[in-house]
Write a protein that holds these residues in place. Structure first.
Motif, short mmCIF file in Angstrom:
data_model
loop_
_atom_site.label_atom_id
_atom_site.label_comp_id
_atom_site.label_asym_id
_atom_site.label_seq_id
_atom_site.Cartn_x
_atom_site.Cartn_y
_atom_site.Cartn_z
N GLN A 296 -3.47 -1.46 -4.74
CA GLN A 296 -3.21 -0.76 -3.48
C GLN A 296 -1.92 -1.24 -2.82
N SER B 13 0.90 8.64 -2.02
CA SER B 13 -0.38 9.33 -2.26
C SER B 13 -0.30 10.82 -2.55
N PHE C 220 -3.91 13.91 -0.80
CA PHE C 220 -4.09 12.81 0.14
C PHE C 220 -2.93 12.64 1.11
N THR D 178 0.26 5.42 -6.50
CA THR D 178 -1.19 5.40 -6.26
C THR D 178 -1.75 4.08 -6.76
#
Lengths: 158, 789
Positions: free
Chosen positions: B659, B697, B717, B776
């Motif tokens: 992340q 995203s 997203f 991502t």
């Protein structure tokens, strides 16, 4: 299609209107009652543009079957300014929180539901309250600032 | 800096009365109270509702279409398809109305064709008394398809064994229009003379504008054949030209207008809003009643332009001392099923990619290839982000190889005012060095390399990216503007301009310019906009141009009106026009100041009093009674000028999950001059967050049946309020010599260097270079793992 009479309180006034069981609240508000301030951005509860306050809670009116509002107290953006702009509306206007304006009614309603219930929210609580409202213009920066400023204004009023 | 602080600063230094101040926006009250009217809100007596039947196949020939059962359904008033709509080729984007004269626009669409080229392509449409009935009728349309081979990747589409998606591609298999080539110096020799050459390929995703109001149009056709269309277009005048061509109706009989508000654009409706306008008109002509069409969010995703994804190659040659010596960029982008802006996007990509740095030897080749996917067109940045992510990545790679600070390397090579470059207009101003300095200060650039403790699973990094853009569409498109300023009989001011306000605040900032030039109170200036019937031609709101280009026309119109006012006042105030000026809505003799009393001076005679000044109200009334009105006209071809921007990102990467979280993004922008600082900040902040989405995203992918996998807010997203990092919008004012009061374009720059700043920060944090976005969790996780192995 069998119509039923939906009785509810809308922006403080009693309201009766025939609706079909398949009608969603957003469509009754926008099409039948011509309160087009409530916007429809997705129809699936994913963008928050249709947010109204029902019995004190912010809800996506595109996910609420109209008949679920039977007897409920519903508040739309048209009912927020009571003769004069609500502090939230003032700060949205003054702090550049409005751009294209399509998310604005939903943002105002989500923020108002928060402040009605929690007059001194933290930054995280503000973010959480509007996390279901998508804005593609502002980057949310000035919207958050406007809600924070409205909190201040409401404190001063008390 | 906050808007309020800038206001104070401007008030102290500028001497301007109206500009530089963050006045309350004109549209704000209507928008916060829900009164503001959008296309989706329009309701007319007798209005019908439309629904569109769309192709379930990525590529197919329609062998049979029978609409008779749909037509018989009670409540259905019109059905249109390839059988009863004009066989007039067009292009839904405004390019067909403003392609520059030495090129031919690509016209490759009909409203409905007998071939469908992507999942979502239009097959037929129904107008009925309700959306429900129209939806029901769609199911009664009998269509038989003969499926054709389909292709989804631009490189594959160019191979000889791929299906032809359109005929007439003269540059190569499935390549629409002309290949864009830009060259300066000798790039081959430049690389030979370089001490270090970095060459990399990058892959860019398909991003969606995802403006909040879906495409919508309401069309009304009168018995005499006059057409009115309320719609979400960003370009009412060019959209009128498109409808005129498709339906063979003169411009003068068509009115296109916004109602007046538009729920965002970001490029998606430069021209038609998907096909909402032509479909609504076709149905209204058949039904002889007004017809409204509102796209669902899924239709908006699947059946209207996206940003171009594709492949970009970047090759940078550098001398030992860090001097950039040669740059080659090549782009092959995915056009999707129809051309839209696919001939212009590569041009802007090359022009912007080659213009950030002073490099003597440069080369760009760019084009697109048709595929059986949703058409790609204009989106904020228009090719520029596709150039800058690769460019700013290789610049960072070069800095590392040279052992130089990448900030210093950039400062050494950035374009300076007056430097030669590939663009046909001069580099008139640049505040980029100051942007870099201020941005670095905000992010704490010196903290780089000292952010992490050994063994940490969450690591931080800082990266930067810089870029430029244009302030209007010329020389990539035809670009000109007109404006009218009418001084009404009571001295109030009516401004008419053909640009819309798609949310960027032009209905506030353009009156600010008019009021500043005219010397009148801002409250007395009204604006009419976004309506072909009441405004002169303008090519619309796109290309970061609205304030800069339409603003230049507004200033010209205001100067023209002011000249007429002063000439008229000259007689009344008994002074030559050159000595007169207007302030606080009062014309006065400049040398004598603003006073209403000059008793005994005998210089001025209006009515019975003697004065050296006269209010606009009195003057306009005086003129009216003597058969005179002041109407200023502004007709301009805007110059062009580069805005500049430097973005700095601090990120945190979770090495265990992949992340990436942006902690802070400092965005310093040379906007020339901030006419309305709060709007400027809002444009930067909003652009930055769209850039963060692009970087982390946002991506539309297709499955092997050509179907979009990311067609709603549930699976595409977008950043939400909870994803926003600290954004420091920093305004730098270089006071451009060409722009209105020094202003330059601003609408797109916030997005442009955001992705490379983040990717460079991720590299700083992890030592892994990502050449594909979005970053991502999955991509970063595997990227980190593969790099270890």
């Amino acid at each position: 299609m069998s119509f039923k009479t939906l009785k509810f309180t809308l922006n403080g006034e009693p309201m009766e209107i025939p609706v079909s069981p398949s009608d969603m609240l957003v469509d009754v508000l926008r099409d039948k009652l011509e309160l087009t301030g409530t916007k429809k951005g997705c129809g699936k509860g994913e963008c928050g543009a249709c947010t109204v306050i029902m019995n004190g809670k912010a809800v996506a009116s595109c996910l609420v079957p109209a008949l679920k509002a039977m007897g409920a107290n519903v508040e739309t953006v048209e009912g927020v300014a009571n003769g004069k702009a609500h502090p939230l509306q003032e700060t949205f206007m003054d702090l550049g929180a409005v751009q294209c304006g399509f998310c604005t009614p939903g943002m105002v309603m989500s923020s108002k539901a928060l402040l009605d219930e929690n007059p001194k929210p933290t930054k995280a609580e503000i973010r959480e309250a509007i996390a279901g409202n998508i804005c593609r213009c502002t980057g949310y920066v000035k919207i958050e600032e406007a809600v924070e400023a409205a909190v201040q204004k409401l404190q001063e009023k008390r | 800096m906050s808007a309020v602080k800038i206001d104070e600063q401007v008030a102290k230094t500028s001497g301007y009365n109206v500009i530089g101040k963050s006045v309350r926006r004109r549209d704000a009250l209507a928008k916060v109270t829900g009164e503001a009217m959008f296309s989706t809100d329009v309701k007319l007596p007798g209005m019908l509702y439309a629904k569109v039947l769309r192709s379930p196949y990525p590529h197919a020939k329609i062998t049979k279409i029978d609409t008779s059962k749909a037509e018989e359904l009670p409540g259905v008033k019109a059905v249109v398809s390839v059988k009863n709509t004009p066989r007039e080729k067009f292009n839904t984007s405004a390019t067909m109305t403003f392609t520059v004269p030495h090129l031919d626009p690509v016209l490759d669409q009909y409203i409905f064709d007998d071939v469908v080229r992507y999942v979502g392509d239009e097959v037929a449409a129904v107008a009925a008394v309700s959306e429900e009935v129209a939806q029901q009728a769609l199911k009664l349309i009998d269509v038989e398809y003969e499926q054709l081979p389909a292709v989804y990747d631009p490189l594959e589409a160019m191979r000889e064994d791929s299906p032809d998606i359109h005929t007439g591609c003269h540059e190569g298999k499935n390549v629409p229009g002309d290949i864009v080539k830009i060259a300066m110096g000798d790039v081959e020799k430049g690389f030979e003379e370089s001490d270090l050459v970095i060459e990399e390929m990058f892959k860019l995703p398909v991003q969606k504008q995802a403006q909040m109001e879906t495409h919508a149009a309401v069309a009304q056709v009168t018995p005499e054949g006059n057409i009115t269309v309320w719609s979400t277009t960003q370009t009412p005048h060019p959209t009128r030209m498109i409808l005129s061509k498709v339906f063979g109706v003169p411009h003068s009989k068509i009115r296109v207008l916004n109602p007046p508000y538009v729920g965002g654009g970001f490029g998606v409706r430069i021209g038609c809003s998907g096909k909402a306008e032509p479909i609504a008109v076709a149905l209204s002509m058949q039904a002889k009643r007004p017809v409204k069409i509102v796209y669902t969010r899924e239709e908006d995703f699947t059946a209207s332009d996206t940003r171009h994804g594709g492949y970009v190659w970047a090759k940078l040659g550098v001398k030992k001392d860090g001097t950039f010596h040669a740059l080659e960029l090549k782009g092959i982008l995915n056009a999707g099923a129809y051309c839209s802006f696919s001939c212009e996007v590569p041009g802007v990509m090359g022009a912007m990619g080659l213009s950030v740095y002073r490099i003597p030897n440069e080369n760009f080749v760019g084009y697109t290839a048709y595929t059986n996917t949703t058409p790609a067109g204009a989106m904020r940045g228009f090719g520029n982000p596709q150039a800058i992510f690769p460019l700013e990545s290789v610049v960072d790679m070069a800095a590392e190889k040279l052992g130089m600070d990448s900030l210093e390397l950039r400062l050494k090579n950035i374009m300076k005012t007056g430097d030669p470059w590939c663009l046909p207009y001069p580099c008139g101003s640049t505040g980029l060095a100051e942007c870099i300095e201020k941005g670095a200060e905000s992010i704490g650039w010196e903290r780089r390399g000292k952010l992490n403790k050994p063994g940490a699973t969450k690591v931080r990094g800082i990266g930067m990216g810089v870029g430029t853009h244009c302030s209007n569409a010329w020389p990539f498109c035809v670009d000109y503007d007109n404006a009218y300023i009418t001084i009404e009989q009571d001295g109030s001011v009516q401004l008419a301009t053909g640009v819309p306000d798609i949310g960027t605040g032009t209905s506030t900032s353009l009156p600010q310019l008019a009021a500043e030039v005219l010397g009148v109170d801002l409250d007395t200036v009204n604006i009419t906009f976004g309506d072909t019937a009441s405004t002169p031609f303008d090519i619309g709101s796109h290309a970061s141009r609205t304030l800069y280009a339409a603003g230049t026309a507004v200033i010209a119109a205001a100067k023209d009106a002011k000249k007429q006012v002063l000439e008229y006042a000259s007689d009344l105030l008994n002074a030559p026009a050159e000595r007169l000026d207007i302030k606080n809505s009062t014309v006065f003799v400049a040398a004598q100041g603003l006073t209403n009393s000059c008793s005994g001076s005998g210089v001025c005679k209006v009515g019975s009093g003697e004065r050296t000044s006269i209010t606009m109200k009195e003057l306009a009334a005086h003129a009216h009674l003597r058969n005179k009105q002041f109407i200023g006209v502004g007709r301009i071809v805007p110059p062009n000028s580069p805005p500049w921007e430097a973005h700095f990102a601090e990120v945190e990467v979770d090495l265990e999950t992949g992340q990436v979280r942006v902690i802070k993004l400092a965005a310093a922008h040379d906007v020339g001059k901030a006419i309305h600082p709060a709007i400027v900040e809002g444009q930067i902040e909003g652009g930055v967050l769209q850039g963060i989405g692009y970087a982390l995203s946002e991506e539309i992918k297709y499955n092997d049946k050509g179907r979009q996998q990311n067609y709603s807010f549930h699976n595409y997203f977008l950043p939400t309020a909870e994803d926003v990092p600290e954004i420091d919008a920093i305004i730098i004012e270089s006071n451009d010599p060409s722009g209105p009061f020094g202003a330059k374009g601003l609408g797109e720059t916030g997005l442009v260097p955001t992705a490379p700043a983040i990717a460079n920060a991720v590299y700083d944090a992890t030592g892994v270079r990502f050449k594909e976005i979005p970053l991502t969790e999955e991509r970063v996780f595997f990227g980190l793992r593969n790099n270890k192995a």
